[in-house]
Design a protein around this motif. Structure first.
Motif, PDB file in Angstrom:
ATOM      1  N   ILE A 611       0.724  -1.077   0.045  1.00  0.00           N
ATOM      2  CA  ILE A 611       0.139   0.143   0.000  1.00  0.00           C
ATOM      3  C   ILE A 611       0.972   1.331   0.206  1.00  0.00           C
ATOM      4  N   ASP A 612       0.491   2.345  -1.045  1.00  0.00           N
ATOM      5  CA  ASP A 612       1.356   3.345  -0.920  1.00  0.00           C
ATOM      6  C   ASP A 612       0.493   4.502  -0.997  1.00  0.00           C
ATOM      7  N   ASP A 613       0.951   5.724  -0.748  1.00  0.00           N
ATOM      8  CA  ASP A 613       0.114   7.017  -0.535  1.00  0.00           C
ATOM      9  C   ASP A 613       0.359   7.908  -1.765  1.00  0.00           C
ATOM     10  N   GLY A 614       0.923   7.303  -3.035  1.00  0.00           N
ATOM     11  CA  GLY A 614       1.134   8.019  -4.104  1.00  0.00           C
ATOM     12  C   GLY A 614      -0.153   8.831  -4.769  1.00  0.00           C
ATOM     13  N   VAL A 615       0.018   9.198  -6.094  1.00  0.00           N
ATOM     14  CA  VAL A 615      -0.870   9.916  -6.771  1.00  0.00           C
ATOM     15  C   VAL A 615      -1.796   9.005  -7.263  1.00  0.00           C
ATOM     16  N   GLY A 616      -1.605   7.675  -7.656  1.00  0.00           N
ATOM     17  CA  GLY A 616      -2.723   6.711  -8.032  1.00  0.00           C
ATOM     18  C   GLY A 616      -2.830   6.968  -9.743  1.00  0.00           C
ATOM     19  N   PHE A 617      -3.424   5.920 -10.350  1.00  0.00           N
ATOM     20  CA  PHE A 617      -3.178   6.031 -11.906  1.00  0.00           C
ATOM     21  C   PHE A 617      -4.588   5.273 -12.108  1.00  0.00           C
ATOM     22  N   ASP A 618      -4.776   5.274 -13.712  1.00  0.00           N
ATOM     23  CA  ASP A 618      -5.973   4.531 -14.246  1.00  0.00           C
ATOM     24  C   ASP A 618      -5.547   3.024 -14.391  1.00  0.00           C
ATOM     25  N   VAL A 619      -6.012   2.410 -13.748  1.00  0.00           N
ATOM     26  CA  VAL A 619      -5.750   0.823 -13.867  1.00  0.00           C
ATOM     27  C   VAL A 619      -5.909   0.315 -15.287  1.00  0.00           C
ATOM     28  N   SER A 620      -6.906   0.748 -16.003  1.00  0.00           N
ATOM     29  CA  SER A 620      -7.520   0.083 -17.281  1.00  0.00           C
ATOM     30  C   SER A 620      -6.610   0.659 -18.413  1.00  0.00           C
ATOM     31  N   ARG A 621      -5.753   1.645 -18.061  1.00  0.00           N
ATOM     32  CA  ARG A 621      -5.038   2.089 -19.271  1.00  0.00           C
ATOM     33  C   ARG A 621      -3.515   1.819 -18.896  1.00  0.00           C
ATOM     34  N   SER A 633       3.044 -12.015 -14.556  1.00  0.00           N
ATOM     35  CA  SER A 633       3.485 -13.365 -15.221  1.00  0.00           C
ATOM     36  C   SER A 633       4.247 -13.976 -13.973  1.00  0.00           C
ATOM     37  N   ARG A 634       4.822 -13.400 -12.962  1.00  0.00           N
ATOM     38  CA  ARG A 634       5.401 -14.289 -12.046  1.00  0.00           C
ATOM     39  C   ARG A 634       4.231 -14.689 -11.228  1.00  0.00           C
ATOM     40  N   ILE A 635       3.196 -13.765 -10.723  1.00  0.00           N
ATOM     41  CA  ILE A 635       2.180 -14.496 -10.217  1.00  0.00           C
ATOM     42  C   ILE A 635       1.500 -15.550 -10.558  1.00  0.00           C
ATOM     43  N   LYS A 636       1.221 -15.523 -11.916  1.00  0.00           N
ATOM     44  CA  LYS A 636       0.770 -16.500 -12.755  1.00  0.00           C
ATOM     45  C   LYS A 636       1.454 -17.939 -12.657  1.00  0.00           C
ATOM     46  N   GLU A 637       2.892 -17.737 -12.508  1.00  0.00           N
ATOM     47  CA  GLU A 637       3.812 -18.903 -12.689  1.00  0.00           C
ATOM     48  C   GLU A 637       3.621 -19.590 -11.429  1.00  0.00           C
ATOM     49  N   ILE A 638       3.260 -18.973 -10.054  1.00  0.00           N
ATOM     50  CA  ILE A 638       3.107 -19.706  -8.718  1.00  0.00           C
ATOM     51  C   ILE A 638       1.467 -19.759  -8.414  1.00  0.00           C
ATOM     52  N   GLN A 639       0.601 -19.914  -9.534  1.00  0.00           N
ATOM     53  CA  GLN A 639      -0.782 -20.079  -9.703  1.00  0.00           C
ATOM     54  C   GLN A 639      -1.185 -18.961  -8.494  1.00  0.00           C
ATOM     55  N   GLY A 640      -0.941 -17.709  -8.496  1.00  0.00           N
ATOM     56  CA  GLY A 640      -1.515 -16.797  -7.611  1.00  0.00           C
ATOM     57  C   GLY A 640      -2.445 -15.806  -8.403  1.00  0.00           C
ATOM     58  N   LYS A 641      -2.785 -15.133  -7.416  1.00  0.00           N
ATOM     59  CA  LYS A 641      -3.657 -13.906  -8.113  1.00  0.00           C
ATOM     60  C   LYS A 641      -3.405 -12.484  -7.655  1.00  0.00           C
ATOM     61  N   ILE A 642      -3.525 -11.471  -8.418  1.00  0.00           N
ATOM     62  CA  ILE A 642      -3.317 -10.299  -8.078  1.00  0.00           C
ATOM     63  C   ILE A 642      -4.547  -9.372  -8.487  1.00  0.00           C
ATOM     64  N   ASP A 643      -4.452  -8.213  -7.616  1.00  0.00           N
ATOM     65  CA  ASP A 643      -5.894  -7.204  -7.580  1.00  0.00           C
ATOM     66  C   ASP A 643      -4.938  -5.655  -7.303  1.00  0.00           C
ATOM     67  N   ILE A 644      -5.172  -4.930  -8.299  1.00  0.00           N
ATOM     68  CA  ILE A 644      -4.792  -3.511  -8.120  1.00  0.00           C
ATOM     69  C   ILE A 644      -5.874  -2.606  -7.921  1.00  0.00           C
ATOM     70  N   ILE A 645      -5.785  -1.713  -6.841  1.00  0.00           N
ATOM     71  CA  ILE A 645      -6.813  -0.894  -6.530  1.00  0.00           C
ATOM     72  C   ILE A 645      -6.191   0.483  -6.623  1.00  0.00           C
ATOM     73  N   SER A 646      -6.505   1.639  -7.437  1.00  0.00           N
ATOM     74  CA  SER A 646      -6.053   2.462  -7.533  1.00  0.00           C
ATOM     75  C   SER A 646      -6.977   3.793  -8.034  1.00  0.00           C
ATOM     76  N   LYS A 647      -6.973   4.990  -7.298  1.00  0.00           N
ATOM     77  CA  LYS A 647      -7.940   6.000  -7.750  1.00  0.00           C
ATOM     78  C   LYS A 647      -7.041   7.123  -7.993  1.00  0.00           C
ATOM     79  N   LYS A 648      -7.094   7.697  -9.282  1.00  0.00           N
ATOM     80  CA  LYS A 648      -6.150   8.920  -9.799  1.00  0.00           C
ATOM     81  C   LYS A 648      -6.551  10.229  -9.140  1.00  0.00           C
ATOM     82  N   ILE A 649      -7.820  10.551  -8.843  1.00  0.00           N
ATOM     83  CA  ILE A 649      -8.296  11.611  -8.222  1.00  0.00           C
ATOM     84  C   ILE A 649      -7.735  11.479  -6.884  1.00  0.00           C
TER      85      ILE A 649
END
Length: 662
Positions: A611-621, A633-649
């Motif tokens: 978790i960071d307190d940065g400016v955020g970004f548009d995940v879809s782009r 790619s790394r997470i897929k290789e160890i059968q894991g899942k990744i979820d990114i939550i970010s709000k630009k505003i």
């Protein structure tokens, strides 16, 4: 007239409305011609201020129409050349062609070489526009000019070209049929001049046939062709058919009053046919009647010359020398003003009527004039050829210049595009090299980490072996001996004296305590706890090192329920690399000041939250970024899942990673 309106930055709706108003009022019958012209001139001034090409053309066209009605022909050239400059400025090929055609028509009976020049320019332009009708219309004027210069072959070829163009028009209009009839009429006249009377008769009949197909009152045009046909039949010696054809025209009782000049021509042809066929009962009455009609038309011109020549010829045959001389000299007098061909015939006729030196003098003048006319006609034909050549040369030069400009433009575009492509290629190559360097650095770091882990495992294995050896020594050696001593003491416990029993009990208790301490140490030495605590140390070292380098504050939390000994080295390596990539991305893109890393165990899966307190970004782009691709790619290789939550505003980014450990 142009109807498409064009405007520049000077466009004003108020001015535009005023121009249209003035042009509309100029057609109002309540105004006289001078008032109409004044209105058009006002409209033209406004159109000039607006810099409107099409409106200026409309104004000039209206001025031409009004000047024609007023009988002012002097403004035609000025306005035409003004329109020509405008059209050339705006590259309006259709208007340029039409103006050249009009100028050729204007010069037709005034300045032959100018007429030829503008006609050839118009012909080229109409051909470029694929306008068959207007090209043929210009070719008709050229053919008539060639015939006038006695270039019969040229006129024939031009006429045939015009007819072929008109034949390409799939749905011929009345105008198309009329033009074709004019071409056939010209061919009839040309072959009459070449004394090929059969061909001439054929073409004249085709001309009449076409005119008969036209709707409306075409009697005058048909009568004109019939007169030409009658004249050819007369020259061909087919007098009976000639008289019949000319007689059909003369049957119109209104012809003498409505068109006395044409009536005089037909009547003279009819009378001359009677003369040639030796049927002279109606002569010279018909000649005099034709002469009277010609004078009634108020024209002392070519037609009167022909009639006087025929009267002189008729009188000379009858031996009426005085009458023959009178008519002959009258024909010569009129011909001297205008008509060289007619003068030539008059001189030849007088050389036959006169006698002695007078006749010889007329004959010498005839020969001299004939030579002069042939030279003049040859010069005109050469001038026509030269004008055509120069016009073609100008057109070819324009085409060459246009081609050079086109190639210059193409080359410029190619150079620009090539430069852009080279820039893109070099830029992309540098990016690729940078990415390759980063990937190589990542691979190197991973290899170093793997070596560290491998070295750590070797050390830990050595430690484990050493601990095991010590444990075995303690357990099997020391503990065995202590156990034996304890048994000995137990065996000596038969002494039942209170003091002995007390002493032995104390020793035995103390030995038990020593045994328990040794056993505890043995178990602790034998336990494999270094692996788990070693991974945490490596992660802590990585986070501390990276955050110090990136200027970040960090917080690292571990859930104690995670048994890192049960987690494979492959998963640990990928966690290490993911944290390294995430910290790099936070430093590079997030502009953050703090970062929290939390490890916890949920549903038999190791969960990592960054978790960071940065400016955020548009995940879809940003899903296509190299860093995110590597993490995914790394997470897929160890059968894991990744979820990114970010709000630009609102700012801030949370990366949640879940990796099952079984």
């Amino acid at each position: 007239m142009c109807v498409n309106l064009s405007f520049t930055q000077n466009y004003s709706k108020e001015k535009f409305d005023r121009v249209l108003y003035y042009l509309s009022e100029s057609s109002n019958p309540e105004h006289n011609l001078e008032e109409k012209k004044e209105l058009v001139l006002k409209a033209k001034d406004l159109a000039f201020d607006m810099n409107s090409y099409s409106l200026l053309l409309q104004c000039n066209q209206k001025l031409l129409e009004l000047d024609k009605e007023m009988g002012h022909s002097g403004s035609f050239l000025k306005l035409s050349h003004e329109n020509l400059q405008l059209a050339e400025k705006f590259k309006d090929t259709t208007t340029i062609a039409q103006i050249n055609k009009n100028l050729g028509y204007y010069y037709f009976d005034k300045q032959v070489d100018s007429a030829h020049f503008y006609n050839h320019r118009a012909e080229k332009l109409f051909k470029q526009l694929n306008d068959h009708y207007n090209t043929a219309a210009v070719l008709l004027d050229i053919a008539l000019l060639q015939r006038g210069a006695k270039d019969y072959t040229g006129s024939e070829l031009t006429s045939i070209e015009g007819i072929m163009l008109l034949n390409k028009i799939k749905k011929p209009t009345k105008e198309v049929i009329q033009k074709k009839a004019f071409f056939y009429n010209n061919l009839g006249v040309v072959f009459n001049g070449l004394e090929q009377y059969d061909k001439s008769i054929e073409y004249q009949n085709k001309s009449i046939e076409l005119k008969l197909r036209l709707k409306g009152n075409n009697k005058a045009a048909i009568d004109f062709s019939k007169n030409n046909l009658g004249n050819v039949l007369k020259n061909a010696g087919q007098y009976e058919l000639a008289l019949k054809t000319l007689g059909e025209v003369l049957e119109d009782e209104t012809l003498e009053n409505e068109s006395p000049e044409f009536y005089a021509i037909v009547l003279d042809n009819y009378a001359h046919t009677l003369y040639l066929s030796n049927d002279r009962d109606a002569l010279p009455g018909l000649y005099h009647k034709a002469l009277k009609a010609s004078k009634a038309a108020g024209i002392d011109g070519y037609n009167s010359i022909i009639i006087f020549q025929h009267l002189a010829e008729y009188s000379n045959d009858l031996g009426l020398k005085d009458s023959a001389k009178y008519y002959g000299y009258e024909a010569k007098r009129i011909a001297e003003k205008y008509y060289n061909d007619a003068l030539l015939k008059s001189l030849l006729l007088l050389s036959k009527i006169e006698e002695g030196e007078v006749a010889a003098n007329h004959l010498r003048n005839y020969v001299r004039l004939n030579d002069s006319l042939q030279k003049s006609e040859r010069a005109i034909r050469n001038k026509f050829t030269r004008i055509k050549f120069e016009t073609n040369e100008i057109e070819e030069e324009n085409i060459r210049i246009a081609r050079e400009r086109m190639w210059l433009l193409v080359i410029s575009i190619v150079v620009i595009v090539a430069s852009i492509l080279l820039y893109i290629i070099f830029t992309q190559r540098n990016k690729n090299k940078k990415l390759e360097f980063i990937q190589q650095q990542q691979q190197t770091n991973e290899e170093i980490y793997n070596l560290l882990l491998a070295q750590n495992e070797v050390v830990e294995d050595a430690r484990a072996l050493e601990k095991k050896r010590i444990s075995e020594e303690l357990h099997d050696g020391v503990l065995g001996k202590l156990f034996g001593a304890r048994l000995s003491l137990d065996s000596l416990n038969t002494n039942t004296s209170p003091e002995a029993m007390k002493t032995r009990s104390q020793y035995i208790a103390e030995l038990k305590m020593i045994e328990e301490d040794i056993r505890k140490v043995s178990h602790e030495l034998n336990a494999d706890f270094v692996s788990g605590s070693g991974f945490r140390g490596i992660i802590k070292t990585l986070v501390e090192t990276q955050t110090v380098a990136y200027g970040l504050e960090y917080k690292l939390e571990w859930q104690s329920t995670i048994d890192w000994d049960e987690v494979s080295n492959k998963i640990k390596i990928h966690f290490y690399r993911i944290i390294q990539e995430a910290l790099h991305n936070i430093y590079k893109h997030a502009n953050a000041s703090k970062v929290n890393l939390v490890f916890k165990l949920e549903n038999n899966a190791v969960c990592l939250s960054i978790i960071d307190d940065g400016v955020g970004f548009d995940v879809s782009r940003t899903k296509s970024g190299i860093g995110l691709k590597n993490m995914t790619s790394r997470i897929k290789e160890i059968q894991g899942k990744i979820d990114i939550i970010s709000k630009k505003i609102e700012g801030g980014t949370t990366v949640n990673i879940d990796v099952p450990i079984s």
